[in-house]
Design a protein around this motif. Structure first.
Motif, PDB file in Angstrom:
ATOM      1  N   ASN A 277       0.982  -1.137   0.013  1.00 11.60           N
ATOM      2  CA  ASN A 277       0.014   0.085   0.069  1.00 11.60           C
ATOM      3  C   ASN A 277       0.893   1.291   0.046  1.00 11.60           C
ATOM      4  O   ASN A 277       0.257   2.462  -0.202  1.00 11.60           O
ATOM      5  N   ARG A 278       2.039   1.086   0.250  1.00  9.16           N
ATOM      6  CA  ARG A 278       2.854   2.275   0.039  1.00  9.16           C
ATOM      7  C   ARG A 278       3.747   2.447  -1.232  1.00  9.16           C
ATOM      8  O   ARG A 278       4.576   3.517  -0.985  1.00  9.16           O
ATOM      9  N   LEU A 279       3.997   1.431  -1.697  1.00 13.20           N
ATOM     10  CA  LEU A 279       4.818   1.223  -2.882  1.00 13.20           C
ATOM     11  C   LEU A 279       4.225   2.268  -3.969  1.00 13.20           C
ATOM     12  O   LEU A 279       3.289   2.563  -4.172  1.00 13.20           O
ATOM     13  N   PRO A 280       5.207   2.525  -4.992  1.00 16.58           N
ATOM     14  CA  PRO A 280       4.809   3.262  -6.019  1.00 16.58           C
ATOM     15  C   PRO A 280       4.100   2.501  -6.694  1.00 16.58           C
ATOM     16  O   PRO A 280       4.138   1.514  -7.209  1.00 16.58           O
ATOM     17  N   PRO A 281       3.106   3.214  -7.664  1.00 14.12           N
ATOM     18  CA  PRO A 281       2.125   2.661  -8.366  1.00 14.12           C
ATOM     19  C   PRO A 281       2.552   1.725  -9.499  1.00 14.12           C
ATOM     20  O   PRO A 281       2.292   0.698  -9.711  1.00 14.12           O
ATOM     21  N   GLU A 282       3.885   2.361 -10.317  1.00 14.27           N
ATOM     22  CA  GLU A 282       4.393   1.327 -11.210  1.00 14.27           C
ATOM     23  C   GLU A 282       5.137   0.095 -10.700  1.00 14.27           C
ATOM     24  O   GLU A 282       5.047  -0.807 -11.369  1.00 14.27           O
ATOM     25  N   VAL A 283       5.170   0.179  -9.421  1.00 11.08           N
ATOM     26  CA  VAL A 283       6.033  -1.196  -9.013  1.00 11.08           C
ATOM     27  C   VAL A 283       4.805  -2.019  -8.594  1.00 11.08           C
ATOM     28  O   VAL A 283       5.001  -3.264  -8.768  1.00 11.08           O
ATOM     29  N   VAL A 284       3.786  -1.447  -8.114  1.00  8.57           N
ATOM     30  CA  VAL A 284       2.490  -2.290  -7.501  1.00  8.57           C
ATOM     31  C   VAL A 284       2.116  -2.933  -9.083  1.00  8.57           C
ATOM     32  O   VAL A 284       1.730  -4.069  -8.964  1.00  8.57           O
ATOM     33  N   LYS A 285       2.009  -2.147  -9.989  1.00  7.53           N
ATOM     34  CA  LYS A 285       1.402  -2.636 -11.266  1.00  7.53           C
ATOM     35  C   LYS A 285       2.280  -3.879 -11.842  1.00  7.53           C
ATOM     36  O   LYS A 285       1.773  -4.880 -12.368  1.00  7.53           O
ATOM     37  N   TYR A 286       3.590  -3.567 -11.799  1.00  6.67           N
ATOM     38  CA  TYR A 286       4.506  -4.741 -12.310  1.00  6.67           C
ATOM     39  C   TYR A 286       4.182  -6.041 -11.601  1.00  6.67           C
ATOM     40  O   TYR A 286       4.301  -7.097 -12.284  1.00  6.67           O
ATOM     41  N   PHE A 287       3.929  -5.901 -10.337  1.00  4.16           N
ATOM     42  CA  PHE A 287       3.965  -7.237  -9.387  1.00  4.16           C
ATOM     43  C   PHE A 287       2.318  -7.659  -9.274  1.00  4.16           C
ATOM     44  O   PHE A 287       2.252  -8.825  -9.030  1.00  4.16           O
ATOM     45  N   THR A 288       1.282  -6.880  -9.753  1.00  4.50           N
ATOM     46  CA  THR A 288      -0.039  -7.504  -9.515  1.00  4.50           C
ATOM     47  C   THR A 288      -0.580  -7.546 -10.991  1.00  4.50           C
ATOM     48  O   THR A 288      -1.506  -8.374 -11.257  1.00  4.50           O
ATOM     49  N   ASP A 289      -0.068  -6.987 -11.985  1.00  5.88           N
ATOM     50  CA  ASP A 289      -0.754  -6.697 -13.338  1.00  5.88           C
ATOM     51  C   ASP A 289      -0.181  -7.919 -14.211  1.00  5.88           C
ATOM     52  O   ASP A 289       1.225  -8.012 -14.394  1.00  5.88           O
ATOM     53  N   PRO A 290      -0.734  -9.120 -14.573  1.00  7.63           N
ATOM     54  CA  PRO A 290      -0.034 -10.100 -15.330  1.00  7.63           C
ATOM     55  C   PRO A 290       0.259  -9.650 -16.807  1.00  7.63           C
ATOM     56  O   PRO A 290       1.190 -10.371 -17.398  1.00  7.63           O
ATOM     57  N   ALA A 292       1.874  -6.832 -17.333  1.00  2.00           N
ATOM     58  CA  ALA A 292       3.124  -5.934 -17.196  1.00  2.00           C
ATOM     59  C   ALA A 292       4.356  -6.504 -17.762  1.00  2.00           C
ATOM     60  O   ALA A 292       4.556  -7.576 -17.198  1.00  2.00           O
ATOM     61  N   VAL A 293       5.016  -6.000 -18.385  1.00  2.00           N
ATOM     62  CA  VAL A 293       6.530  -6.711 -19.314  1.00  2.00           C
ATOM     63  C   VAL A 293       7.578  -6.101 -18.706  1.00  2.00           C
ATOM     64  O   VAL A 293       8.549  -6.541 -18.176  1.00  2.00           O
ATOM     65  N   ASP A 294       7.446  -4.720 -18.938  1.00  2.00           N
ATOM     66  CA  ASP A 294       8.699  -3.759 -18.512  1.00  2.00           C
ATOM     67  C   ASP A 294       8.883  -3.490 -17.057  1.00  2.00           C
ATOM     68  O   ASP A 294       7.943  -3.259 -16.306  1.00  2.00           O
ATOM     69  N   PRO A 295      10.193  -4.199 -16.601  1.00  2.00           N
ATOM     70  CA  PRO A 295      10.185  -4.000 -14.883  1.00  2.00           C
ATOM     71  C   PRO A 295      10.609  -2.507 -14.603  1.00  2.00           C
ATOM     72  O   PRO A 295      11.039  -1.873 -15.601  1.00  2.00           O
ATOM     73  N   PRO A 296      10.070  -2.178 -13.263  1.00  2.00           N
ATOM     74  CA  PRO A 296      10.297  -0.860 -12.861  1.00  2.00           C
ATOM     75  C   PRO A 296      11.523  -0.452 -12.658  1.00  2.00           C
ATOM     76  O   PRO A 296      12.732  -1.551 -12.414  1.00  2.00           O
ATOM     77  N   ASP A 297      12.100   0.638 -12.314  1.00  2.00           N
ATOM     78  CA  ASP A 297      13.400   1.145 -11.755  1.00  2.00           C
ATOM     79  C   ASP A 297      13.391   0.617 -10.322  1.00  2.00           C
ATOM     80  O   ASP A 297      12.797   1.002  -9.618  1.00  2.00           O
ATOM     81  N   MET A 298      14.517  -0.363 -10.242  1.00  2.00           N
ATOM     82  CA  MET A 298      14.648  -0.959  -8.877  1.00  2.00           C
ATOM     83  C   MET A 298      15.169   0.221  -7.986  1.00  2.00           C
ATOM     84  O   MET A 298      14.977  -0.113  -6.650  1.00  2.00           O
ATOM     85  N   GLU A 299      15.519   1.288  -8.323  1.00  2.00           N
ATOM     86  CA  GLU A 299      15.926   2.526  -7.409  1.00  2.00           C
ATOM     87  C   GLU A 299      14.629   2.647  -6.658  1.00  2.00           C
ATOM     88  O   GLU A 299      14.954   3.369  -5.389  1.00  2.00           O
ATOM     89  N   LEU A 300      13.447   2.657  -7.148  1.00  2.00           N
ATOM     90  CA  LEU A 300      12.242   3.033  -6.563  1.00  2.00           C
ATOM     91  C   LEU A 300      12.064   2.316  -5.066  1.00  2.00           C
ATOM     92  O   LEU A 300      11.319   2.755  -4.162  1.00  2.00           O
ATOM     93  N   LEU A 301      12.744   0.937  -4.946  1.00  2.00           N
ATOM     94  CA  LEU A 301      12.672   0.233  -3.943  1.00  2.00           C
ATOM     95  C   LEU A 301      13.528   0.561  -2.710  1.00  2.00           C
ATOM     96  O   LEU A 301      13.274  -0.032  -1.602  1.00  2.00           O
ATOM     97  N   TYR A 302      14.361   1.138  -2.999  1.00  2.00           N
ATOM     98  CA  TYR A 302      15.589   1.387  -1.898  1.00  2.00           C
ATOM     99  C   TYR A 302      14.998   1.969  -0.621  1.00  2.00           C
ATOM    100  O   TYR A 302      15.334   1.757   0.247  1.00  2.00           O
ATOM    101  N   PRO A 303      14.212   3.034  -0.972  1.00  2.00           N
ATOM    102  CA  PRO A 303      13.628   3.584   0.530  1.00  2.00           C
ATOM    103  C   PRO A 303      12.925   2.626   1.248  1.00  2.00           C
ATOM    104  O   PRO A 303      12.638   3.036   2.496  1.00  2.00           O
ATOM    105  N   PHE A 304      12.419   1.541   0.651  1.00  2.00           N
ATOM    106  CA  PHE A 304      11.496   0.636   1.208  1.00  2.00           C
ATOM    107  C   PHE A 304      12.241  -0.461   1.999  1.00  2.00           C
ATOM    108  O   PHE A 304      11.803  -1.229   2.750  1.00  2.00           O
ATOM    109  N   VAL A 305      13.644  -0.661   1.634  1.00  2.00           N
ATOM    110  CA  VAL A 305      14.400  -1.685   2.314  1.00  2.00           C
ATOM    111  C   VAL A 305      14.540  -1.559   3.786  1.00  2.00           C
ATOM    112  O   VAL A 305      14.487  -2.555   4.266  1.00  2.00           O
ATOM    113  N   GLU A 306      15.046  -0.639   4.353  1.00  2.00           N
ATOM    114  CA  GLU A 306      15.078  -0.290   5.845  1.00  2.00           C
ATOM    115  C   GLU A 306      13.738  -0.774   6.452  1.00  2.00           C
ATOM    116  O   GLU A 306      13.786  -1.510   7.499  1.00  2.00           O
ATOM    117  N   SER A 307      12.594  -0.374   6.014  1.00  2.00           N
ATOM    118  CA  SER A 307      11.357  -0.682   6.612  1.00  2.00           C
ATOM    119  C   SER A 307      11.132  -2.053   6.408  1.00  2.00           C
ATOM    120  O   SER A 307      10.118  -2.868   7.259  1.00  2.00           O
TER     121      SER A 307
END
Length: 559
Positions: A277-290, A292-307
């Motif tokens: 519920n906190r992830l960017p929409p493009e990341v959520v779409k990639y993991f939930t939409d069958p 979706a082909v192009d992976p999102p920028d993985m740098e968008l996930l770095y802020p969520f690693v600590e949590s």
């Protein structure tokens, strides 16, 4: 399908040139026999020792005796001929030819020799009439290349000095082991089986030293039980180097470390996914939409690693606590275990670990204790985190730490869903999403992983426990039932197919027998195994829609 038992060569000229590859893999050994007044030529792989090869029966020579000779290392008449070595540039083996073709054959052989090779006559004379057929018994070949067998001299010594009227009266001998490399002594027991077995083990070490392991197993195809009660027993004998597991190799340590690093990554990924519920929409779409082909920028996930780390720590803690339980139970019994090979999984963080026994188990009670210790330790920690997480989920002071998860998650387990419903209440559960603490997810994943590993099949912890408590025959029935339930998706939900494939590939083989594989375990151990299997079924059994709607576990649409 047929079985090859023997083959022969008739009137064949075999030439072996001195190529580098041939010299590396095959050596020519020439031996002389004073008894037969002959020279014997063998072509053998260089990795096979001379002593072991002399146990192999081969027909080759120059004398005309009709007696077949069995050349073994006990035959003192065989000596190595130093005049013929594997360094010869050419060795030729020629079988007897019909008289009318011999001249033609020798001319053809001479004409076909390469210019770089000598055309001198072969060192080995033509074979006599009794050696027209070059015969190799395939069973002897299997004996040569297979595992080391029990020495017949030791078998005779053990029968004479180990067994007797006061312990076990031997009436019959049969092959023992996976490849028949051991000896199974069948007969009549002359006392209490545990006392007789302890006495035989002590006397065996005094007679032949530390060469063999003695197993007490149920007599195969026994027609009636033992008159003293329980099954009839037999005693199997295997060499220690054959029966005991090998040590952990360097490559196995490397693989185990790499798998652990991958498991850390999959656990962190689970922690990130729990914050959907906190992830960017493009990341959520990639993991939930069958689609979706192009992976999102993985740098968008770095802020969520600590949590995500607390959840990852919880998953890894359950895994390590599970393995610690195995090692703490094995240490007092002097049973060695291998390094755990963790199996990463993006859905649960991990599928658990593969831990092998590196020594033979002394009895079935030890097998049950070690097998149950790991799951019980992991389940205790997992349930503690699950319970604390549910309490924190209903605490308003911890609202800032809660994450939103789909309510359908709680329909994946009948047991955990009912506990969650009783703790959180109808209003919180009867919704599209549920706010829970990350400890609930860690405990849920730990309990699910533990339940999967306690399934009674193969050499999983549950399979080992059932085999120790009820015997190998019961494990077969439990295993077939488990495969059926997994294949039909009755238990395990969407993870039933990948878990079933994992078991079939990596964990399908039952555990090897214990030294004392006959004495049954106590009643409380059988009860513990039965209760554990029952809880496993409740944990992996999904909540069906009608019950979920009635209890208010999620929003269920029924038509």
């Amino acid at each position: 399908m047929g079985t090859l038992t023997s083959f022969s060569f008739n009137a064949v000229n075999l030439r072996f040139t001195s190529s580098s590859i041939f010299r590396q893999r095959v050596g020519v050994q020439v031996f002389g026999s004073r008894k037969l007044n002959t020279k014997l030529c063998y072509l053998i792989p260089k990795e096979v020792s001379r002593e072991k090869f002399l146990k192999f029966r081969c027909f080759c020579g120059t004398n005309n005796s009709n007696n077949d000779a069995d050349y073994t290392q006990n035959d003192g008449e065989i000596q190595e001929d130093s005049s013929n070595t594997a360094s010869s540039t050419e060795s030729t083996v020629t079988t007897a030819s019909p008289p009318e073709d011999k001249a033609v054959q020798e001319k053809r052989t001479s004409n076909e020799l390469p210019p770089s090779l000598s055309s001198r006559p072969p060192n080995i004379a033509p074979l006599g009439s009794v050696y027209n057929d070059f015969q190799i018994d395939s069973f002897k070949l299997m004996e040569l290349l297979g595992p080391e067998k029990v020495d017949p001299a030791d078998v005779k010594l053990i029968k004479d000095k180990l067994f007797g009227y006061s312990t076990f009266w031997v009436t019959k001998e049969e092959p023992f082991g996976d490849l028949g490399e051991g000896i199974l002594f069948l007969g009549n027991l002359r006392g209490k089986r545990e006392d007789v077995f302890a006495k035989l083990q002590t006397q065996l070490a005094e007679i032949v030293g530390d060469k063999y392991n003695l197993f007490m197993v149920e007599e195969p195809d026994s027609e009636a039980p033992d008159p003293r009660g329980g099954p009839r027993v037999s005693f199997g004998l295997l060499r220690k180097e054959v029966s005991e597991p090998g040590p952990t190799t360097l490559w196995q340590y490397v693989i185990a470390i790499l798998l652990f690093l991958l498991t850390i990554g999959s656990s962190v990924e689970l922690g990130i996914a729990s914050q959907i519920n906190r992830l960017p929409p493009e990341v959520v779409k990639y993991f939930t939409d069958p689609n979706a082909v192009d992976p999102p920028d993985m740098e968008l996930l770095y802020p969520f690693v600590e949590s995500a780390l607390p959840l990852a720590y919880g998953v890894l803690g359950v895994l390590l606590f599970h393995e610690l339980g195995h090692f703490l139970a094995a240490f007092p019994k002097k049973v060695k275990l291998s390094i755990p090979f963790f199996i990463p999984n993006i859905t649960l963080g991990s599928f658990g670990a593969i831990t092998q026994f590196k020594s033979i188990l002394p009895d079935r009670s030890t097998q049950v204790d070690i097998s149950l210790a790991g799951p019980f330790a992991g389940a205790a920690l997992s349930f503690s985190m699950f319970a604390v997480g549910l309490l924190l989920s209903s605490n308003p002071d911890a609202a800032g730490d809660l994450v939103q998860v789909p309510s359908m998650l709680f329909q994946g387990s009948l047991l955990l869903g009912l506990i969650s419903r009783a703790t959180l209440g109808y209003a919180a559960m009867h919704a599209a999403t549920v706010s829970i603490h990350p400890l609930v997810i860690a405990g849920w994943c730990g309990l699910t992983t533990t339940a999967f590993n306690m399934l009674p099949v193969g050499c999983l912890d549950g399979g080992r426990a059932v085999q120790g408590a009820y015997g190998k025959g019961a494990l077969v029935g439990f295993g077939l039932t488990t495969y059926t339930l997994l294949g039909l998706g009755v238990i395990g939900g969407p993870l039933s197919l990948p878990w079933g494939l994992y078991v079939l590939i990596c964990q399908r083989t039952p555990e090897k027998p214990c030294l004392n594989d006959v004495t049954e375990v106590g009643t409380w151990r059988k009860t513990a195994v039965t209760v554990a299997v029952f809880l496993v079924v409740l944990t992996l059994l999904p909540v069906w829609d009608e019950l979920a709607e009635e209890l208010g576990i999620g929003l269920v649409s029924t038509f």
